[in-house]
Scaffold this motif. Structure first.
Motif, short mmCIF file in Angstrom:
data_model
loop_
_atom_site.label_atom_id
_atom_site.label_comp_id
_atom_site.label_asym_id
_atom_site.label_seq_id
_atom_site.Cartn_x
_atom_site.Cartn_y
_atom_site.Cartn_z
N ARG A 6 0.85 -1.19 0.00
CA ARG A 6 0.00 0.00 0.00
C ARG A 6 0.88 1.23 0.00
O ARG A 6 1.95 1.25 0.58
CB ARG A 6 -0.88 0.02 1.25
N ARG A 9 -0.16 6.85 1.80
CA ARG A 9 -1.47 7.48 1.98
C ARG A 9 -2.53 6.41 2.26
O ARG A 9 -3.38 6.59 3.14
CB ARG A 9 -1.84 8.27 0.73
N ALA A 10 -2.49 5.29 1.55
CA ALA A 10 -3.46 4.20 1.77
C ALA A 10 -3.28 3.61 3.16
O ALA A 10 -4.26 3.29 3.83
CB ALA A 10 -3.30 3.12 0.70
N THR A 13 -4.82 6.00 5.60
CA THR A 13 -6.27 5.90 5.54
C THR A 13 -6.75 4.64 6.24
O THR A 13 -7.71 4.67 7.00
CB THR A 13 -6.76 5.92 4.08
N HIS A 14 -6.09 3.52 5.99
CA HIS A 14 -6.44 2.25 6.62
C HIS A 14 -6.32 2.37 8.14
O HIS A 14 -7.20 1.91 8.88
CB HIS A 14 -5.53 1.14 6.09
N GLN A 16 -6.53 5.12 9.89
CA GLN A 16 -7.58 6.01 10.36
C GLN A 16 -8.92 5.29 10.46
O GLN A 16 -9.67 5.48 11.43
CB GLN A 16 -7.70 7.24 9.43
N VAL A 17 -9.22 4.47 9.47
CA VAL A 17 -10.47 3.70 9.48
C VAL A 17 -10.48 2.74 10.67
O VAL A 17 -11.47 2.64 11.40
CB VAL A 17 -10.67 2.94 8.15
N ARG A 20 -11.04 4.70 13.86
CA ARG A 20 -12.41 5.16 14.00
C ARG A 20 -13.33 4.00 14.36
O ARG A 20 -14.21 4.13 15.21
CB ARG A 20 -12.88 5.84 12.71
#
Length: 152
Positions: A6, A9-10, A13-14, A16-17, A20
């Protein structure tokens, strides 16, 4: 063994997901309503929160299942090695080694309590044969049975 690489950036994002989702699960466990979680964490709707919580729980179950399977495989290999270590002496008729072999086989069976064993393996069958032979020899030594009673 890992999937495709990845981008940074990916990966961010992963991460962060995942964070959350973890927050959503913690909030739900503490009693928060889905609507309140959606507002606090910036979800589009309570339904999105529900989906994310289910995904987080499913991922957790998969991780636990994989860890459990790995543990069972390792324990099975260890018990196989132990059985190999006592096998030759058990086949020679050593009562102590037959008993150890039986205990090892029983330990292997405890690894799989949800499965019923339909057919005995060759090793287990041979151990049972030796146990029966040993019991018969002990009976002969005690005078309960003659040698000819053991002939098939």
């Amino acid at each position: 063994m890992s999937g495709p690489k990845r981008s940074s950036r990916a990966r961010a994002t992963h991460a962060q997901v995942a964070e959350r989702r973890a927050k959503a699960v913690r909030m739900k466990v503490s009693g928060a309503r889905l609507e309140d979680i959606a507002t606090a964490l910036g979800y589009g709707s309570a339904n999105h929160v529900s989906v994310d919580i289910r995904r987080a729980l499913a991922a957790n179950v998969r991780e636990q299942s994989a860890a459990t399977e790995e543990y069972i495989a390792i324990e099975q290999l260890r018990l196989d090695e132990l059985l190999c270590a006592v096998w030759e002496e058990a086949m020679a008729g050593s009562p102590r080694h037959v008993e150890l072999g039986v205990r090892i086989v029983e330990a292997r069976r405890r690894l799989f309590p949800q499965q019923q064993v339909v057919a005995l393996t060759t090793v287990e069958s041979e151990i049972l044969r030796l146990e029966n032979e040993l019991a018969a020899r002990q009976a002969i030594a005690g005078g309960e049975v003659s040698e000819t009673d053991l002939e098939p």
